[in-house]
Design a protein around this motif. Structure first.
Motif, PDB file in Angstrom:
ATOM      1  N   PRO A 181       0.935  -1.106   0.092  1.00  0.00           N
ATOM      2  CA  PRO A 181       0.075  -0.008  -0.594  1.00  0.00           C
ATOM      3  C   PRO A 181       0.509   1.395   0.149  1.00  0.00           C
ATOM      4  CG  PRO A 181      -0.956  -1.383   1.437  1.00  0.00           C
ATOM      5  CD  PRO A 181       0.159  -2.006   0.858  1.00  0.00           C
ATOM      6  N   GLY A 182       2.266   1.273   0.714  1.00  0.00           N
ATOM      7  CA  GLY A 182       2.148   2.484   0.896  1.00  0.00           C
ATOM      8  C   GLY A 182       3.335   2.612  -0.657  1.00  0.00           C
ATOM      9  N   LEU A 183       3.630   1.432  -0.964  1.00  0.00           N
ATOM     10  CA  LEU A 183       4.826   1.764  -2.455  1.00  0.00           C
ATOM     11  C   LEU A 183       3.827   2.106  -3.199  1.00  0.00           C
ATOM     12  CD1 LEU A 183       6.869  -1.813  -2.159  1.00  0.00           C
ATOM     13  CD2 LEU A 183       7.699   0.621  -1.548  1.00  0.00           C
ATOM     14  N   ALA A 184       2.622   1.529  -3.749  1.00  0.00           N
ATOM     15  CA  ALA A 184       1.860   2.015  -4.293  1.00  0.00           C
ATOM     16  C   ALA A 184       1.775   3.950  -4.203  1.00  0.00           C
ATOM     17  CB  ALA A 184      -0.086   1.158  -4.171  1.00  0.00           C
ATOM     18  N   ILE A 185       1.241   4.477  -3.362  1.00  0.00           N
ATOM     19  CA  ILE A 185       1.145   5.992  -2.555  1.00  0.00           C
ATOM     20  C   ILE A 185       2.625   5.736  -3.273  1.00  0.00           C
ATOM     21  CG2 ILE A 185       1.285   7.772  -1.232  1.00  0.00           C
ATOM     22  CD1 ILE A 185      -1.253   6.090  -0.759  1.00  0.00           C
ATOM     23  N   ALA A 186       3.790   6.061  -3.036  1.00  0.00           N
ATOM     24  CA  ALA A 186       5.006   5.862  -3.628  1.00  0.00           C
ATOM     25  C   ALA A 186       5.296   6.344  -4.957  1.00  0.00           C
ATOM     26  CB  ALA A 186       5.965   5.120  -3.072  1.00  0.00           C
ATOM     27  N   PHE A 187       4.231   5.086  -5.537  1.00  0.00           N
ATOM     28  CA  PHE A 187       4.944   5.131  -7.260  1.00  0.00           C
ATOM     29  C   PHE A 187       3.288   5.921  -7.835  1.00  0.00           C
ATOM     30  CE2 PHE A 187       3.501   3.724 -10.776  1.00  0.00           C
ATOM     31  CZ  PHE A 187       4.083   2.845 -11.863  1.00  0.00           C
ATOM     32  N   CYS A 188       2.556   6.408  -7.142  1.00  0.00           N
ATOM     33  CA  CYS A 188       1.836   7.848  -7.689  1.00  0.00           C
ATOM     34  C   CYS A 188       2.086   9.023  -7.512  1.00  0.00           C
ATOM     35  CB  CYS A 188       0.552   7.555  -7.082  1.00  0.00           C
ATOM     36  SG  CYS A 188      -0.783   6.251  -7.264  1.00  0.00           S
ATOM     37  N   LEU A 189       3.180   8.943  -6.730  1.00  0.00           N
ATOM     38  CA  LEU A 189       4.043  10.282  -6.671  1.00  0.00           C
ATOM     39  C   LEU A 189       4.697  10.265  -7.220  1.00  0.00           C
ATOM     40  CD1 LEU A 189       3.598  10.430  -2.706  1.00  0.00           C
ATOM     41  CD2 LEU A 189       2.360  11.879  -4.508  1.00  0.00           C
ATOM     42  N   ALA A 190       5.924   9.914  -7.190  1.00  0.00           N
ATOM     43  CA  ALA A 190       6.598   9.570  -8.536  1.00  0.00           C
ATOM     44  C   ALA A 190       6.687   9.614  -9.691  1.00  0.00           C
ATOM     45  CB  ALA A 190       7.278   8.797  -7.881  1.00  0.00           C
ATOM     46  N   PHE A 191       5.891   8.639 -10.240  1.00  0.00           N
ATOM     47  CA  PHE A 191       4.788   8.931 -11.638  1.00  0.00           C
ATOM     48  C   PHE A 191       4.945  10.011 -12.349  1.00  0.00           C
ATOM     49  CE2 PHE A 191       1.317   8.590 -14.962  1.00  0.00           C
ATOM     50  CZ  PHE A 191       2.403   8.084 -15.405  1.00  0.00           C
ATOM     51  N   VAL A 192       3.476  10.871 -10.991  1.00  0.00           N
ATOM     52  CA  VAL A 192       3.451  12.081 -11.514  1.00  0.00           C
ATOM     53  C   VAL A 192       4.417  13.516 -11.684  1.00  0.00           C
ATOM     54  CG1 VAL A 192       1.572  13.883 -10.413  1.00  0.00           C
ATOM     55  CG2 VAL A 192       0.853  11.659 -10.194  1.00  0.00           C
ATOM     56  N   GLN A 193       5.206  12.792 -10.385  1.00  0.00           N
ATOM     57  CA  GLN A 193       6.333  14.187 -10.728  1.00  0.00           C
ATOM     58  C   GLN A 193       6.953  14.291 -12.298  1.00  0.00           C
ATOM     59  OE1 GLN A 193       8.688  12.996  -7.599  1.00  0.00           O
ATOM     60  NE2 GLN A 193       9.028  15.669  -6.888  1.00  0.00           N
ATOM     61  N   ALA A 194       7.169  12.517 -12.307  1.00  0.00           N
ATOM     62  CA  ALA A 194       7.922  12.140 -13.793  1.00  0.00           C
ATOM     63  C   ALA A 194       7.367  12.836 -15.136  1.00  0.00           C
ATOM     64  CB  ALA A 194       8.611  11.291 -13.195  1.00  0.00           C
TER      65      ALA A 194
END
Lengths: 364, 303
Positions: B218-231
């Motif tokens: 669950p945490g990694l999913a959030i991290a992925f979303c934030l990082a993806f949007v940034q990228a």
């Protein structure tokens, strides 16, 4: 190495031997030269105040901490180099350490799954374990939905379902309230009697150790102070430390005053008590006296009584716990069957066979 | 914490307005949320709504003509794929790097020092990183000189003004962010859990699979979303390090050109809306997948 070697579950062993087990942290010895042989089916308690090395000892046996000295043997097999997953000991953690994302059944079955136990057999053993800890109605719940006592039962079931040769328990009751603690204590005793698994139980509560263990290992400052049965520790603590820990609350020092073989007398200012020597006492040396509050009772005035005035009275159920102060300022804890009044004069006595005399502590 | 018991003795049977508000969860502490809510409203919601409406008011054509133009012109709609092709692999690589490194760093004594070093790229900002990379990775940069000196390469390796320059800059600026989030998720897991798994017979890899991973997802999913949007919203490095006319013509460049080269704010707004929609689709997909996993507390018992 094949998995069966380390995860041997049906522990057909004779004894587990700790040989001068030591563990240091950054040069500070948390545990030093622990020698202990755990016989099959035996319930051992490691008892001591916090920081005494009892949890360190347990983690060393479990394999969660590596040793800095000594060795651990299961019969003639040395196991202290093995990682925890290859030792196959069951462990119950202080905070239960249940896997929060798995149901009660999954938690209990985890060790069986890791050992590759066939599904049908695993299900049957999980059922038996759930019955043993009386959680039949809760198998499908997540740990977060259970009360503290229920979580503790799951933790116990999870540790014993793999039929480990040795069960390790790290202060398993310290997070429970007083009533539940007593209940779970009986439960642990019952399960031990039912299954007969060798158990090492860590606690700082002498009542728990006395009521559960076959033998108690008293630790302090990383060293063993005494190993003995509950009866031995209760009646004949080997050192003043152990005595203090076993509930001898009246401890005071005085001069040795007469040695009558089985008995010695100790004088402190104007009071004199007779007791049993527990150390080799040279004549004229200072000595320390240890008496339990339960063994000090008020009675009629007399030359052999210690006189004082009542300082505090507390009703503790069947009787009163009180303290009295002698004219020279010594505070004594005692018990009384009658309610006493503050500042009332009392005359206290203790039977000589219940009074222990130790050599005075160095520099004390 | 948020109740004011016994502040005023009850004067009448009917509780005061303040008490009734407090009972419903409104008291003076709750009012502190108001400035932040206003801030979000003024600086985020309002421009968003404004842009959304603007995108439906094209210079010429019907209401949807901006969107129609975008999806009929490969020069425009290809930017979705181009940006995805940069943002997705960079985010995946960052996650793949961050997890093992965070696991290792978790037990290190100089964790703080290392964390500080890794955080620096965040504070530098993308432009500075892009400039640094430009000289470091360029044809005359240290990397190429070293490679040629050592005989590992006959000529300079092209790592700037193409896909790889932008990709590397996304990895470098995105990694610390993903790493810090991952580290905090991992250290949030009670160390007694893997220890318990070990005593039950799980070696390190099975501890990871059965204990760490399910609790981390669950945490990694959030991290992925934030990082993806940034990228996905990459702009400076795509211009500075990439080939903004070709392989790294990302969607934000298309929006920029519409706004400041063609002065078509309406079209730029439409592109921004499309960009937001693409990000939203990915985020929703990832978060929907997250629902399949356990999302409760990561501790054990009442500890």
């Amino acid at each position: 190495m094949p998995r069966a070697e380390g995860a041997r579950s049906h522990g057909e062993f004779g004894e587990i031997r700790l040989d001068r087990v030591s563990r240091g942290f950054d040069g500070v010895m948390a545990l030093q030269d622990l020698d202990l042989t755990i016989r099959r089916g035996e319930f051992i308690a490691f008892l001591g105040p916090s920081g005494c090395g009892k949890s360190t000892a347990l983690n060393c046996v479990a394999g969660l901490l590596s040793l800095t000295g000594g060795s651990i043997w299961v019969d003639d097999r040395r196991i202290d180099e093995l990682p925890p997953e290859r030792r196959g000991f069951g462990m119950v953690f202080q905070n239960y350490a249940l896997f929060p994302h798995m149901t009660v059944r999954k938690n209990i079955g985890f060790g069986l799954a890791m050992r590759g136990v066939p599904k049908a057999e695993a299900e049957a053993r999980i059922d038996a374990a759930i019955r043993l800890v009386q959680l039949e109605a809760h198998g499908a719940k997540l740990p977060g939905q259970l009360s503290g006592g229920q979580q503790q039962r799951v933790a116990i079931a999870r540790a014993i379902v793999v039929q480990p040769p040795l069960v390790l328990m790290d202060e398993p009751l310290s997070n429970l309230d007083a009533r539940l603690r007593l209940e779970m204590r009986h439960e642990i005793r019952r399960i031990h009697q039912e299954l007969g698994r060798s158990t090492v139980y860590v606690t700082h509560d002498q009542d728990e150790a006395l009521s559960l263990a076959d033998r108690i290992v008293v630790l302090r400052d990383g060293r063993v102070r005494q190993i003995g049965t509950p009866e031995e520790l209760y009646a004949r603590p080997a050192t003043l430390d152990v005595a203090r820990f076993m509930g001898y609350r009246n401890v005071f020092e005085g001069e040795l005053d007469g040695d009558q073989g089985e008995r010695v007398a100790v004088r402190r200012n104007d009071l004199r008590v007779v007791g049993i020597p527990r150390d080799a006492l040279g004549s004229g040396r200072r000595a320390a006296v240890a008496i339990r509050p339960e063994d000090v009772l008020p009675g009629p005035e007399g030359a052999d009584a210690i006189s004082g005035v009542v300082e505090s009275v507390e009703f503790i159920g069947r009787e009163y716990a009180a303290t009295a102060q002698t004219p020279t300022g010594l505070l004594l804890h005692f018990r009384s069957h009658q309610r006493l009044h503050l500042k009332e004069p009392v005359h206290l006595r203790a039977a000589p066979e219940r009074v222990l005399v130790f050599a005075a502590e160095e520099g004390a | 914490m948020t109740t004011h018991v016994a502040e005023h003795p009850p004067a009448a049977a009917r509780p005061t307005l303040r008490r009734r508000m407090a009972a419903a969860g409104w008291d003076r502490t709750t009012l502190l949320v108001v400035p932040a809510a206003l801030f979000v409203l003024l600086l985020f919601i309002y421009p968003f709504i404004y842009g959304l409406i603007l995108s439906f008011e094209p210079a010429k054509g019907g209401v949807f003509s901006n969107y129609a133009t975008f999806f009929s012109d490969p020069y425009l709609y290809d930017t979705i794929g181009t940006t995805m092709w940069l943002a997705l692999p960079a985010t995946v690589l960052n996650m793949a790097l961050a997890i093992p490194i965070a696991f290792r760093v978790r037990n290190l004594r100089w964790q703080r020092a290392l964390t500080t070093i890794l955080v620096i790229p965040i504070t530098l900002g993308t432009v500075l990183v892009a400039e640094g990379l430009l000289t470091y990775l360029g044809p005359q940069g240290w990397l190429n000189r070293t490679l040629i000196e050592l005989g590992l390469s006959s000529g300079p390796v092209r790592l700037t003004h193409n896909y790889w320059g932008v990709f590397l800059s996304l990895v470098i600026t995105g990694f610390p962010f993903v790493f810090l989030l991952t580290l905090s998720y991992i250290t949030g897991i009670d160390p007694a859990l893997p220890a318990a798994a070990a005593t039950l017979g799980a070696g390190p890899s099975r501890q990871f699979r059965h204990i760490f991973l399910p609790l981390l997802v669950p945490g990694l999913a959030i991290a992925f979303c934030l990082a993806f949007v940034q990228a996905y919203s990459v702009f400076p490095s795509a211009v500075l390090l990439g080939a903004p006319a070709g392989p790294t013509r990302v969607i934000s460049i298309a929006a920029y050109q519409a706004a400041f080269e063609q002065y078509d704010y309406s079209m730029a707004s439409a592109i921004a809306m499309i960009m937001a929609a693409v990000q939203l689709v990915v985020v929703v997909a990832v978060l929907a997948g997250r629902r399949l996993f356990y999302r409760g507390p990561m501790g054990s018992g009442k500890g």
